[in-house]
Design an enzyme around this catalytic site. Structure first.
Site, PDB file in Angstrom:
ATOM      1  N   ASN A  22      54.363  23.414  50.964  1.00  0.00           N
ATOM      2  CA  ASN A  22      53.462  23.275  49.820  1.00  0.00           C
ATOM      3  C   ASN A  22      53.357  21.777  49.528  1.00  0.00           C
ATOM      4  OD1 ASN A  22      52.153  23.272  47.390  1.00  0.00           O
ATOM      5  ND2 ASN A  22      53.539  24.718  46.373  1.00  0.00           N
ATOM      6  N   ARG A  30      50.464  26.299  52.035  1.00  0.00           N
ATOM      7  CA  ARG A  30      49.721  26.665  50.836  1.00  0.00           C
ATOM      8  C   ARG A  30      48.508  25.743  50.746  1.00  0.00           C
ATOM      9  NH1 ARG A  30      50.628  24.845  44.721  1.00  0.00           N
ATOM     10  NH2 ARG A  30      49.055  26.188  43.812  1.00  0.00           N
ATOM     11  N   HIS A  75      46.440  31.065  41.480  1.00  0.00           N
ATOM     12  CA  HIS A  75      47.689  31.842  41.461  1.00  0.00           C
ATOM     13  C   HIS A  75      47.558  33.154  42.233  1.00  0.00           C
ATOM     14  CE1 HIS A  75      48.821  29.885  37.344  1.00  0.00           C
ATOM     15  NE2 HIS A  75      49.405  29.220  38.330  1.00  0.00           N
ATOM     16  N   ARG A 132      47.636  22.246  29.310  1.00  0.00           N
ATOM     17  CA  ARG A 132      46.193  22.466  29.496  1.00  0.00           C
ATOM     18  C   ARG A 132      45.610  23.280  28.346  1.00  0.00           C
ATOM     19  NH1 ARG A 132      46.465  24.741  35.543  1.00  0.00           N
ATOM     20  NH2 ARG A 132      48.499  23.781  35.771  1.00  0.00           N
ATOM     21  N   GLU A 141      55.963  33.227  45.920  1.00  0.00           N
ATOM     22  CA  GLU A 141      54.759  32.831  46.636  1.00  0.00           C
ATOM     23  C   GLU A 141      55.083  32.440  48.086  1.00  0.00           C
ATOM     24  OE1 GLU A 141      52.050  30.633  43.522  1.00  0.00           O
ATOM     25  OE2 GLU A 141      54.130  30.604  42.865  1.00  0.00           O
TER      26      GLU A 141
END
Ligand code: ADP
Length: 401
Positions: free
Chosen positions: A7, A92, A182, A243, A386
């Site tokens: 990743n 990823r 996601h 955010r 993940e």
């Protein structure tokens, strides 16, 4: 079969080496400060090898990959004899646009297509490309590599869910639509939930709440994403750590005029200074917010209340979208660890017949049903994985499944 999962971020690179016979992690680690110094933490998880945790010079991602391979194969910290034992690499990749609805074997055409999606993820896709090129450079062309996209799982959303109510040309000419993120996490926890419930995922309606630094909710009907809260970018939907989530664009215009902000400065505020951090003025970390709220800090309380409210009302809208739900799933940093946040969210679900088992809700770090046995809709905490999804997809593609 052993698969290296990568990743790559702009100055960081996370990795795991997974043994697919047992689906267990053999070693994991993180390179940081690539290009501006360098640090490598490498943790072997088989044998009795020590952890390596040092500043080292990492001018580029290729040097970072080389350092990772060196540690994975070294006598002192290693878990494999040589690089030849690594059968494949899964990468990823954040944005696959409308081109990728599933994972793919990387070739030149795929690299080109990932590059074409860069305008949609200007910070992430170039870093992912750099990671793939660095692996090629260090490991050669013979090791198969697979790209696993954050957006792919959501390509099943119906058009009525992914379109923005904008002039149609913006969609047709420029690809402006909701993509969602996601996806790998939502895919993993919903598949795992079906396993735990002992039912085929094709017969289930599930609401998956990935609540971490970045948060999104996904409606999964019959194993397919039918709606999700993030949009064209991962700024949309719920308020997050820093955010803002959804916002009236008119408010942006007002703030920009009043405070003389350029659009990039405004977006910096919305990405980095908003969310529960902005509202509370305390922190983006829910542990800090919990303690501040406990000490009577009203803005920390408000930030937590807003977060729970947004999660509950978004999840509720997905129950409507699917005309019901069998289970609600919590995952990621906040979803897996904060029993108080889960409880505050589930308090809104009385109308669904949800009741929470206070003892089960205290458990951490394992798959657990936190609803009572008679709860009409089940509620689960499922730690996300993940990397395992990336490794499984890589194996399936490399083995031609
Ligand atoms: P990312 O989106 O960066 O992958 P994570 O899923 O790891 O983030 O979530 C990180 C967040 O999880 C932290 O910022 C923190 O708010 C939250 N978190 C972690 N542990 C706990 C805990 N014990 N209690 C409450 N919140 C926690």
């Amino acid at each position: 079969m052993k698969i290296l999962v990568i990743n790559a971020g702009s100055s960081s690179l996370k990795y795991q080496l997974i043994d697919m016979e047992t689906e267990s992690v053999m070693a994991k680690g993180l390179c940081e400060r690539i290009g501006i110094g360098g640090h490598l933490k490498h943790t072997p998880l088989v044998g009795d090898k020590p952890v390596y945790n040092e500043d080292i010079n990492l001018p580029t991602h290729a040097e970072a990959i080389a350092a990772v391979i060196d540690k994975l194969t070294s006598a002192e910290y290693g878990v494999v004899g040589s690089m030849k034992e690594i059968d494949a690499v899964g990468h990823r990749v954040v944005h696959g646009g409308e081109k990728f609805a599933c994972s793919v074997l990387i070739d030149n055409a795929v690299m080109e297509a990932i590059a074409q999606c860069t305008p949609f993820a200007p910070l992430h896709n170039p870093a992912n490309i750099t990671g793939i090129l660095a692996c090629r450079e260090v490991m050669g062309n013979d090791v198969p590599m697979v790209a696993v996209f954050d957006t792919a799982f959501h390509q099943t959303m119906p058009k009525k869910a992914y379109m923005y109510a904008l002039p149609y040309d913006y969609y047709q000419e420029d690809g402006i639509r909701r993509y969602g993120f996601h996806g790998t996490s939502h895919k993993y926890v919903t598949a795992r939930c079906a396993e735990i419930m002992g039912k085929p995922i094709e017969e289930l309606k599930l609401v998956s709440c990935h609540l971490g630094n970045g948060s999104s909710i996904c409606a999964v009907a019959n194993g397919k994403s039918v709606d999700t809260s993030m949009g064209f970018t991962p700024l949309a939907g719920l308020p997050m750590g820093t955010r803002s989530g959804d916002l009236d664009p008119g408010a942006m215009q007002f703030i920009m005029n009043k405070h003389h902000l350029a659009i990039d400065e405004m977006l910096n505020v919305l990405n980095k200074k908003s969310g529960v951090d902005g509202v509370s003025g305390v922190s983006s970390d829910f542990r800090d917010l919990d303690s501040a709220a406990g000490e009577g800090n009203e803005r920390a309380r408000l930030a937590l209340d807003m977060f729970a409210y947004w999660v509950a009302k978004t999840a509720g809208s997905y129950v409507t979208a699917m005309n019901g739900t069998d289970a609600i799933i919590f995952t990621a940093g906040v979803g897996e660890n904060s029993g108080d946040t889960r409880k505050a969210i589930c308090d809104y679900f009385g109308y669904l017949g949800v009741t929470i088992d206070a003892e089960a809700n205290k458990k951490r770090g394992e798959d657990v049903m936190i609803s009572t046995p008679d709860s009409k809709v089940k509620v689960f905490v499922i730690p996300t994985n993940e990397e395992l999804v990336i490794a499984r997809d890589t194996r399936d593609i490399v083995c031609g499944k």
